[in-house]
Scaffold this active site. Structure first.
Site, PDB file in Angstrom:
ATOM      1  N   ARG A 148     -16.890  -6.575  -5.111  1.00  0.00           N
ATOM      2  CA  ARG A 148     -17.122  -7.863  -5.267  1.00  0.00           C
ATOM      3  C   ARG A 148     -17.246  -8.699  -3.868  1.00  0.00           C
ATOM      4  O   ARG A 148     -17.595  -9.852  -4.074  1.00  0.00           O
ATOM      5  CB  ARG A 148     -15.921  -8.578  -6.059  1.00  0.00           C
ATOM      6  N   PRO A 173      -5.645  -3.634  -3.921  1.00  0.00           N
ATOM      7  CA  PRO A 173      -4.831  -3.033  -2.695  1.00  0.00           C
ATOM      8  C   PRO A 173      -3.874  -3.940  -2.317  1.00  0.00           C
ATOM      9  O   PRO A 173      -4.074  -4.938  -1.892  1.00  0.00           O
ATOM     10  CB  PRO A 173      -6.199  -2.950  -1.601  1.00  0.00           C
ATOM     11  N   GLU A 174      -2.747  -3.589  -2.339  1.00  0.00           N
ATOM     12  CA  GLU A 174      -1.236  -4.234  -1.905  1.00  0.00           C
ATOM     13  C   GLU A 174      -0.820  -3.166  -0.618  1.00  0.00           C
ATOM     14  O   GLU A 174      -1.311  -2.231  -0.224  1.00  0.00           O
ATOM     15  CB  GLU A 174      -0.464  -4.383  -2.966  1.00  0.00           C
TER      16      GLU A 174
END
Length: 267
Positions: free
Chosen positions: A109, A2-3
């Site tokens: 994660r 996600p940018e």
DNA sequence: AATGGGACCTGCGCGC
DNA sequence: TGCGCGCAGGTCCCAT
């Protein structure tokens, strides 16, 4: 990952879906994501609040709950937000809403972050953040490069230099501008910096239009994949022919991060 | 100022 | 087949 385009996509979708919707309850499956406050306090402070103004700054999502209460969400590497009626796999924190749906922070994660603050502008990550690539002027963008001797690729990913660019879009922008990722930033000539500025704008705008890139776990708010993946020219294309010169794309670790580029087109 | 490393994490693909 | 290992990357933190 996600940018900027992925976070912007989710921000816009949240604005349409949850504005003024109330939180009836909070379910915490994994408290490790919640920083700076106990799970109990987190739940107590949010329950009964309604979602207000939603802001994106770099990769950070800011949701106003009250006059002096903001929910801060950072998806980091493997996080995504989803709105649905049933619990998803990897749903770590869920907000049960008054309209019968769950707003879910999913994170494979568990490296993401959720915070609750009274003033988001005082957060260190926000205070130190560089300008937004889609609103910075060309002159100011050029000025950012003065005295920066570091390699251009890690510099682009430095959030205090420019906000919202991560490993994937940094590589795509450098390919577009024909710049070698290891080139020292200070050595770039003004026309090259101008080209990079245009490339960043073009790529980020197009990626937002395509609702981001689902190269890993990232999903849109409804669970659909983002569609920008098919536009990627170098990222994760090691050995495949360059879309411009047909020579193979190479991969090299630069500043400890995997970097894909075309040694022929980028110099 | 710049760079390099480690820490946080889980899942996957590799070699044997 | 199965196990251990290295790698993936955003951010912070520490050392040089």
């Amino acid at each position: 990952m996600p940018e900027l385009p992925e976070v912007e996509t989710v921000k816009r979708q949240l604005e349409r879906a949850i504005l003024s919707v109330k939180v009836n309850n909070v379910v915490i499956n994994d408290a490790r994501l919640i920083k700076g406050i106990s799970a109990k306090m987190f739940t107590e402070r949010i329950t009964g609040c309604s979602f207000g103004k939603i802001i994106r700054r770099g990769k950070v999502l800011i949701i106003q709950l009250k006059k002096n209460l903001f929910l801060i969400i950072h998806l980091r590497i493997s996080g995504w937000l989803m709105l649905s009626k049933t619990q998803e796999q990897y749903a770590r924190v869920l907000f049960k809403l008054s309209n019968g749906t769950f707003l879910q922070f999913c994170d494979q994660r568990v490296l993401g972050e959720i915070k609750l603050v009274d003033d988001y502008k005082k957060l260190s990550i926000i205070e130190r953040m560089g300008p937004e690539p889609l609103s910075v002027t060309e002159d100011r963008f050029i000025a950012l490069f003065t005295g920066k001797k570091t390699k251009i690729k890690p510099l682009l990913m430095d959030q205090t230099f420019l906000a919202g660019i991560g490993n994937m879009y940094a590589q795509e922008a450098l390919f577009c501008a024909g710049i070698h990722p290891e080139k020292s930033a200070v050595t770039l000539r003004t026309p090259t910096i101008k080209k990079l500025y245009q490339c960043l704008k073009k790529i980020l705008t197009q990626a937002i239009k395509e609702k981001g890139s689902s190269v890993d776990t990232y999903r849109q708010l409804d669970g659909d994949q983002g569609c920008y993946k098919s536009y990627l020219n170098v990222y994760q294309r090691k050995g495949e022919p360059c879309t411009r010169c047909k020579k193979p794309i190479v991969r090299k670790a630069i500043a400890g991060r995997g970097t894909y580029f075309c040694p022929h087109c980028q110099n």
